[in-house]
Scaffold this active site. Sequence first.
Site, PDB file in Angstrom:
ATOM      1  N   LYS A  67       1.040  -1.221  -0.029  1.00 19.16           N
ATOM      2  CA  LYS A  67      -0.067   0.032  -0.056  1.00 19.16           C
ATOM      3  C   LYS A  67       0.734   1.394   0.161  1.00 19.16           C
ATOM      4  CE  LYS A  67      -4.004   1.973   0.636  1.00 19.16           C
ATOM      5  NZ  LYS A  67      -3.705   2.794  -0.724  1.00 19.16           N
ATOM      6  N   LYS A  91       5.267   2.063   8.506  1.00 20.82           N
ATOM      7  CA  LYS A  91       3.975   2.919   8.983  1.00 20.82           C
ATOM      8  C   LYS A  91       2.639   2.109   9.007  1.00 20.82           C
ATOM      9  CE  LYS A  91       3.637   6.437   6.389  1.00 20.82           C
ATOM     10  NZ  LYS A  91       3.107   7.532   5.330  1.00 20.82           N
ATOM     11  N   LYS A 103       5.272   2.445  -2.892  1.00 22.02           N
ATOM     12  CA  LYS A 103       5.124   3.827  -3.214  1.00 22.02           C
ATOM     13  C   LYS A 103       5.438   3.882  -4.985  1.00 22.02           C
ATOM     14  CE  LYS A 103       4.614   7.894  -1.117  1.00 22.02           C
ATOM     15  NZ  LYS A 103       4.135   8.032   0.106  1.00 22.02           N
ATOM     16  N   ASN A 218      -2.453  19.484   0.802  1.00 24.84           N
ATOM     17  CA  ASN A 218      -3.614  18.521   1.252  1.00 24.84           C
ATOM     18  C   ASN A 218      -3.372  18.348   2.875  1.00 24.84           C
ATOM     19  OD1 ASN A 218      -6.072  17.171   1.274  1.00 24.84           O
ATOM     20  ND2 ASN A 218      -4.800  15.663   1.781  1.00 24.84           N
TER      21      ASN A 218
HETATM   22  N1  GLU Z   1       0.582   8.854   0.493  1.00 25.68           N
HETATM   23  C1  GLU Z   1       0.110   8.663   1.870  1.00 25.68           C
HETATM   24  C2  GLU Z   1       1.381   8.310   2.641  1.00 25.68           C
HETATM   25  O1  GLU Z   1       2.402   8.575   2.651  1.00 25.68           O
HETATM   26  C3  GLU Z   1      -0.960   7.707   1.822  1.00 25.68           C
HETATM   27  C4  GLU Z   1      -1.021   6.349   1.356  1.00 25.68           C
HETATM   28  C5  GLU Z   1      -2.022   5.588   1.501  1.00 25.68           C
HETATM   29  O2  GLU Z   1      -3.179   6.138   1.591  1.00 25.68           O
HETATM   30  O3  GLU Z   1      -1.964   4.611   0.937  1.00 25.68           O
HETATM   31  O4  GLU Z   1       1.096   7.743   3.696  1.00 25.68           O
END
Ligand code: GLU
Length: 427
Positions: A67, A91, A103, A218
């Site tokens: 994710k 995370k 990513k 955002n």
């Molecule tokens: N881009 C966001 C992050 O760095 C969200 C990632 C997501 O929602 O999968 O946490």
Amino acid sequence: MTSLFEDAQSRLIEVMKYVTLSDDVVNRLKYPKKALSVSIPVRMDDGALRVFTGYRVQFDDTRGPTKGGIRFHPDVNLDEITSLSFWMTIKCAVVGLPFGGAKGGIKVTPKELSLLELERLSRGYIRAIADIIGPKRDIPAPDVYTNATIMGWMADEYYQIMREQLPAVITGKPVHLNGSLGRDSATGQGALFVLLQWLKAFELAPENTTIAIQGFGNAGFHFAKLAYELGFRIVALSDSKGGIVSNDDLNPQLVMNQKLADNTLKAMLYCDGSVCREAEFNVVSNEELLELNVDVLVLAALENQITEQNADKIRAKHILEIANGPISPEADEVLKRKGINVLPDVLVNAGGVTVSYFEWVQNRSGFYWDNSEINCRLKKIMDTEANNVFDLARQKKLSLRSAAYLHGINRISGAMTEHGTREYFQK
Ligand code: GLU
């Protein structure tokens, strides 16, 4: 100079001082599972063909499908995307989501593209990576300079390729296209929940707490707005072009309205009907904003904003990392010496991926939750995991970052060792 990925890994090495990790786990967290580089040809509005470079890195999927967001930025490169995919792995584990980390990104200056070019680029990227993503494989989401509209185009392209509607392939979609309520504000809201838990120990009431925020995208905007609504004193804000600092508290919504109207940051004290009064403000550079004497400095822009160069000049008491990787490992040491508390990215900004998880759950079940359910569930996860990290830091006398890593690594290591390790097979 070390690469960003080496810097990211150094945090893992630091944590290994406090926990005995099986060699298997250490070795598996050294390299990403899969890294894909693609070129994306796009027909521009003037008829010319431009070829863009994109990446998708899946770091580890032991705890579930990978994710992580997709960023559009001129500085995107494989080292950065790999680091970000590693941070996503940590995370998701810190907040206990059943996901691994990934990513993606495209090297592009999105502001130079027309909306039609941006749509073609977004769809082209999905055609290029379609083989490796999917609701049960890897689920993209928004990140720097991408938004719900772009996620909507990307999801639609995926449905066309797969010949079926699979909304759980991407999160952060527009609400009318099966997105989740609360996803837009989730990163800012989650960060505020963490800050509130942290400040409890300092008996700092919002109206006595000054905040400076670097980054008005955002996440930075929603954090600022929600914090202002709770009575915190927002005294400085900046975007990529520069910032404003004011003795009057800034109202982030009015600053945003002004920014949208004429594309510069200006401080509006109040707007009554059509009568707006500008607050007294001074213009500051992004660097100056970081050095302000405030209670809380919020980093909501990009990587490496506080490094060896400026760490010594930081005067804030607490730093909230909403961006990913805004403080270099060398700077971490300096801040620690100065007694500045750093609330780390892998915990603070996890609200975004948490509501992404809720979106994925809703898409897969086909049943949608209301705002209060989303907010309540988000608060529960952020409060619980923040306190888990704070307790661990206290018990083991660790920095909050090391405690967060340790907390996440414990879950990742648990999952990996359940498959058996060298020690297990040698029994
Ligand atoms: N881009 C966001 C992050 O760095 C969200 C990632 C997501 O929602 O999968 O946490």
